[in-house]
Write a protein that holds these residues in place. Sequence first.
Motif, short mmCIF file in Angstrom:
data_model
loop_
_atom_site.label_atom_id
_atom_site.label_comp_id
_atom_site.label_asym_id
_atom_site.label_seq_id
_atom_site.Cartn_x
_atom_site.Cartn_y
_atom_site.Cartn_z
N PHE A 52 44.47 38.91 52.88
CA PHE A 52 43.71 38.01 51.99
C PHE A 52 44.66 37.32 51.02
CE2 PHE A 52 41.48 37.47 47.89
CZ PHE A 52 40.51 36.56 48.28
N ILE A 53 45.57 38.06 50.44
CA ILE A 53 46.55 37.48 49.52
C ILE A 53 47.40 36.43 50.22
CG2 ILE A 53 48.63 37.98 48.17
CD1 ILE A 53 47.38 40.72 47.54
N SER A 54 47.86 36.77 51.43
CA SER A 54 48.74 35.86 52.18
C SER A 54 48.00 34.61 52.63
CB SER A 54 49.32 36.59 53.40
OG SER A 54 50.10 37.69 53.00
N ALA A 55 46.78 34.80 53.15
CA ALA A 55 46.02 33.67 53.69
C ALA A 55 45.63 32.68 52.60
CB ALA A 55 44.77 34.17 54.39
N ASN A 56 45.46 33.17 51.36
CA ASN A 56 45.03 32.30 50.27
C ASN A 56 46.16 31.97 49.30
OD1 ASN A 56 41.87 32.09 50.45
ND2 ASN A 56 42.39 34.21 50.96
N ASP A 57 47.38 32.37 49.68
CA ASP A 57 48.57 32.06 48.88
C ASP A 57 48.37 32.45 47.41
OD1 ASP A 57 51.17 31.20 48.56
OD2 ASP A 57 50.60 29.13 48.12
N ILE A 58 47.93 33.68 47.21
CA ILE A 58 47.61 34.16 45.86
C ILE A 58 48.84 34.76 45.18
CG2 ILE A 58 46.27 35.87 44.54
CD1 ILE A 58 44.09 35.57 46.71
N GLU A 59 49.10 34.32 43.99
CA GLU A 59 50.13 34.93 43.15
C GLU A 59 49.40 35.78 42.10
OE1 GLU A 59 53.68 33.79 39.97
OE2 GLU A 59 52.62 32.20 41.05
N ILE A 60 49.55 37.08 42.22
CA ILE A 60 48.82 37.98 41.32
C ILE A 60 49.40 37.90 39.91
CG2 ILE A 60 48.05 40.34 40.93
CD1 ILE A 60 48.53 40.86 43.91
N LYS A 61 48.53 37.66 38.94
CA LYS A 61 48.95 37.58 37.54
C LYS A 61 48.07 38.49 36.69
CE LYS A 61 50.47 32.77 38.02
NZ LYS A 61 50.29 31.37 37.53
N PRO A 62 48.62 39.05 35.62
CA PRO A 62 47.83 39.98 34.78
C PRO A 62 46.54 39.36 34.26
CG PRO A 62 50.16 40.07 34.20
CD PRO A 62 50.01 38.92 35.17
N GLU A 63 46.57 38.05 33.97
CA GLU A 63 45.38 37.42 33.39
C GLU A 63 44.22 37.30 34.39
OE1 GLU A 63 48.55 34.10 34.00
OE2 GLU A 63 48.44 36.20 33.31
N MET A 64 44.49 37.60 35.67
CA MET A 64 43.43 37.58 36.68
C MET A 64 42.57 38.83 36.62
SD MET A 64 45.83 36.26 39.82
CE MET A 64 44.59 36.53 41.07
N LEU A 65 43.07 39.87 35.93
CA LEU A 65 42.46 41.19 36.01
C LEU A 65 42.06 41.72 34.63
CD1 LEU A 65 45.08 42.74 38.46
CD2 LEU A 65 42.84 41.78 39.07
N LEU A 66 40.96 42.46 34.62
CA LEU A 66 40.56 43.20 33.42
C LEU A 66 40.96 44.65 33.67
CD1 LEU A 66 39.15 43.26 30.68
CD2 LEU A 66 37.00 43.69 31.89
N MET A 67 42.06 45.06 33.06
CA MET A 67 42.59 46.39 33.29
C MET A 67 41.68 47.45 32.70
SD MET A 67 45.31 45.47 34.90
CE MET A 67 46.63 44.24 35.02
N SER A 68 41.79 48.67 33.23
CA SER A 68 40.99 49.78 32.71
C SER A 68 41.32 50.01 31.24
CB SER A 68 41.25 51.05 33.52
OG SER A 68 42.60 51.42 33.46
N GLN A 69 40.27 50.31 30.47
CA GLN A 69 40.40 50.55 29.04
C GLN A 69 39.66 51.84 28.70
OE1 GLN A 69 39.34 46.87 26.87
NE2 GLN A 69 39.44 45.84 28.84
N ASP A 70 39.47 52.11 27.42
CA ASP A 70 38.71 53.29 27.03
C ASP A 70 37.35 53.27 27.73
OD1 ASP A 70 40.78 53.94 25.42
OD2 ASP A 70 39.72 53.69 23.52
N ALA A 71 37.07 54.37 28.48
CA ALA A 71 35.79 54.54 29.18
C ALA A 71 35.53 53.46 30.22
CB ALA A 71 34.64 54.60 28.19
N GLN A 72 36.52 52.67 30.58
CA GLN A 72 36.42 51.75 31.72
C GLN A 72 37.39 52.27 32.76
OE1 GLN A 72 37.01 47.43 31.19
NE2 GLN A 72 38.06 47.44 33.16
#
Length: 244
Positions: A167-187
């Motif tokens: 999926f990453i390769s087919a869509n030429d995705i560059e993963i960036k931190p701002e794309m994700l909501l990282m786990s936090q307290d109780a998440q």
Amino acid sequence: MARQPIFLNGIEFKFQKDAIEHFKNMLERYRNGQSIAGDDRDMLLALLERHPEADKKIGCGVKRLYKDRTDMPTSCFWIERTDGARTDFSYRTAISAKRKSLYQEFLEACRVAVQDDLLVAKKEYFEKWGDRDKKVKCHITGDKVAIYESHLDHKKPLTFEVLVYTFISANDIEIKPEMLLMSQDAQFQTTMIDQELKDKFRLYHHKTAKLRVIKAEQNLSLGGSERIRKSRNPVLIPKELLGD
């Protein structure tokens, strides 16, 4: 480089697997909501110091350590800080003392994106193919299993990791931190912020994945030599989840 043993509160663990087994057994000894006490508490505090986010987890100080449920059907160690705030605590992460890579975070977000749909697919499969005892055959052993005794497995060669990579390769995705909501307290899980990207992966997964029901313990013992066979009754994603 030789593996370094882990020393916690005067106890040596020669291998990480030994430490994992120790804290897994500790977790199982307690009830949900029960505080960790005595020598167990001292060991868990020592382990917490190894966590890659120890300062963030500890915050203003630890009031108590206890076991409780996550937002999934599992339990883990929790920290209640002196100000009353609470956060979860992964003993496996602390043992490894390593943060997840950005790719691992994206992989987790992809799992979260499809997990509800997979629960629907699994339930519908058992309703369609279950016998009088609501059991179906494990696609590897042939043994009958109930829904709570089984896992949905992504059949080789299209493992979940392969699906994410393609999926990453087919869509030429560059993963960036701002794309994700990282786990936090109780998440407990990392999620995707971009709903369009999340839906795009869901549809890609649902149209590509080859799913089957297997015994839960089989999911941990699959080896690279497993023979690839056509599934007699593959698990299908419901059509209403596939979109246009």
